[in-house]
Design an enzyme around this catalytic site. Structure first.
Site, PDB file in Angstrom:
ATOM      1  N   ASP A 197       0.802  -1.215   0.000  1.00  0.00           N
ATOM      2  CA  ASP A 197       0.000   0.000   0.000  1.00  0.00           C
ATOM      3  C   ASP A 197       0.841   1.273   0.000  1.00  0.00           C
ATOM      4  O   ASP A 197       1.897   1.346   0.636  1.00  0.00           O
ATOM      5  CB  ASP A 197      -0.909  -0.020   1.245  1.00  0.00           C
ATOM      6  CG  ASP A 197      -2.040   0.976   1.169  1.00  0.00           C
ATOM      7  OD1 ASP A 197      -2.552   1.213   0.067  1.00  0.00           O
ATOM      8  OD2 ASP A 197      -2.425   1.505   2.231  1.00  0.00           O
TER       9      ASP A 197
ATOM     10  N   HIS B   3     -10.180   5.316   0.687  1.00  0.00           N
ATOM     11  CA  HIS B   3      -9.115   5.393   1.685  1.00  0.00           C
ATOM     12  C   HIS B   3      -9.608   6.200   2.887  1.00  0.00           C
ATOM     13  O   HIS B   3     -10.612   6.899   2.814  1.00  0.00           O
ATOM     14  CB  HIS B   3      -7.887   6.079   1.096  1.00  0.00           C
ATOM     15  CG  HIS B   3      -7.134   5.252   0.097  1.00  0.00           C
ATOM     16  ND1 HIS B   3      -5.888   5.603  -0.371  1.00  0.00           N
ATOM     17  CD2 HIS B   3      -7.450   4.085  -0.520  1.00  0.00           C
ATOM     18  CE1 HIS B   3      -5.469   4.693  -1.241  1.00  0.00           C
ATOM     19  NE2 HIS B   3      -6.402   3.763  -1.358  1.00  0.00           N
TER      20      HIS B   3
END
Length: 287
Positions: A84, A211
């Site tokens: 990520d 997110h």
């Protein structure tokens, strides 16, 4: 069971108008908690290792990655492994050999043209390795001389037309969109722009990612899934659960010195948080 590809989980979720939960892990306790929480919910899950987590682990990717792979192999539910917020090309190029099936390449710090070029190069490399790739777009600059906004800057919003062009030119497989959430929120007070999400979902032909989901209330998360979000990233919520549980344990046991006792409390609290978040996403409340 063996690791499953992140892209497979996310694309299936997108087709079903559902979402897969993706949790950022920092320690072995995080990994164990995410797997346990997903097993309790009976759902597939994504374990995410961020570049910041690698930096915390003294710059070494493999120890945490190998722990995640081992946990996945013993899990009773499908587990995927995702790298990520990668900014380092050197770290990106370690992904495939470390067991990752996907990466989120983060070039948001760069001016748009350089962002696009870097992301295109990352996507070409990733696809050559069989990796699924996610990117993030906040707000392209250049309008009235304004600079680009990071996806989590106050007021940043992803423009559907700009996003469509960015996806076509970069070749990414999924896009994290700016619709009102912010990284590292410790209160669940974010309000999402569901109208914008509807426009993005109807305009873009790749799965959409949210997110900064730790700061989004349950009803907002459920509506986001109904509106087209297919992958929901969570990190801070686990850290809050772990820290609160450890603080409470040590307050009740001031003489405790065996780290297993308070880490167990933290791990159990994170597992409960994982189960709760997955259950919320499964509600899929109509927007």
């Amino acid at each position: 069971m063996p690791l499953v590809p992140t892209g497979e989980l996310v694309e299936r979720a997108a087709a079903e108008r559902a979402a897969v939960a993706a949790f950022n892990v920092i320690t072995l306790e995080h990994i164990e908690a995410v797997v346990a929480g997903a097993e309790s919910a009976g759902a597939s899950v994504v374990l995410q290792v961020s570049e910041n987590a690698v930096k915390f682990r003294q710059g070494r990717l493999l120890p945490l990655a190998r722990a995640a792979v081992a946990a996945a192999e013993h899990a009773a539910v499908p587990v995927a492994l995702h790298l990520d917020h990668v900014q380092s090309d050197d770290l990106l190029h370690q992904a495939a050999d470390a067991g990752f099936s996907s990466v989120m390449y983060d070039a948001a710090r760069l001016p748009y043209d350089r962002n696009l070029a870097a992301t295109r190069a990352a996507a070409d490399w990733a696809h050559g390795q069989g990796l699924w790739i996610e990117a993030e777009l906040g707000q392209v600059g250049g309008k009235a001389g304004q600079p680009a906004l990071d996806a989590h800057a106050p007021g940043a919003r992803t423009d559907p037309a700009e996003a469509r062009a960015y996806i076509a030119d970069s070749g990414v497989d999924a896009l994290a969109v700016a619709i009102g959430s912010t990284h590292a929120m410790t209160t669940r007070t974010a309000t999402l722009d569901h109208g914008l999400l509807e426009r993005l979902s109807s305009t873009l032909d790749v799965p959409l990612v949210l997110h900064g989901s730790s700061g989004v209330p349950d009803d907002e998360l459920a509506a986001a899934v109904a509106g087209g979000i297919a992958k929901v990233n969570v990190g801070t919520a686990l850290n809050i659960a772990m820290t609160d549980a450890i603080r409470a344990f040590l307050a009740d046991h001031p003489d405790a010195v065996d780290s297993r006792t308070y880490l167990k409390a933290g791990r159990e609290a994170m597992a409960r948080a994982v189960t709760g978040i997955i259950t919320t996403l499964a509600r899929r409340r109509p927007a």
